[in-house]
Write a protein that holds these residues in place. Sequence first.
Motif, short mmCIF file in Angstrom:
data_model
loop_
_atom_site.label_atom_id
_atom_site.label_comp_id
_atom_site.label_asym_id
_atom_site.label_seq_id
_atom_site.Cartn_x
_atom_site.Cartn_y
_atom_site.Cartn_z
N ALA A 55 52.95 46.16 47.49
CA ALA A 55 52.24 45.24 46.57
C ALA A 55 53.36 44.04 46.13
O ALA A 55 53.29 42.95 46.13
N ALA A 60 53.22 40.84 44.16
CA ALA A 60 52.37 41.24 43.15
C ALA A 60 53.69 41.79 42.12
O ALA A 60 54.77 41.88 42.69
N TRP A 62 54.50 45.11 38.96
CA TRP A 62 54.07 46.36 38.91
C TRP A 62 52.92 46.40 37.78
O TRP A 62 52.09 47.16 37.58
N HIS A 65 49.66 45.22 40.19
CA HIS A 65 49.63 45.51 41.41
C HIS A 65 48.19 46.28 41.75
O HIS A 65 47.67 46.48 42.86
N LYS A 70 45.33 42.64 45.33
CA LYS A 70 46.70 42.90 45.21
C LYS A 70 47.47 44.26 45.81
O LYS A 70 48.54 43.93 46.41
N SER A 71 46.72 44.97 46.14
CA SER A 71 47.19 46.47 46.94
C SER A 71 45.96 46.90 47.26
O SER A 71 44.67 46.84 46.89
#
Length: 105
Positions: A55, A60, A62, A65, A70-71
């Motif tokens: 991500a 993205a 943390w 994410h 985004k993930s």
Amino acid sequence: MLSDPANYKAETNGGETFEQLAERAMAALQDIIKIHDKGNILIVSHGHTLRLLLALLGGATWQNHREEGKSVSLLNTAISVVHYDSEKGFSVEKVNDVGHLGNLP
């Protein structure tokens, strides 16, 4: 609070925050690149470490994410491919590919 990474408190289970994980994973990736500056590199890790790292490499943060788009949750044994160029940076080419497993029942 897995759905809200910025407010996840790792103290409840003795783990690390998403921010700490992101910093550790990116630092490890940079260390690997310094040591192995040519050819292919295989990185194997826990699913969420890889999810967060992919991500981050895809743009993205943390903090966001886990937002939709985004993930993705990675499947066991899934292969993701990331290219790195010292001038262009990272490009995520493939995520969560399980084609090597064939057609399982």
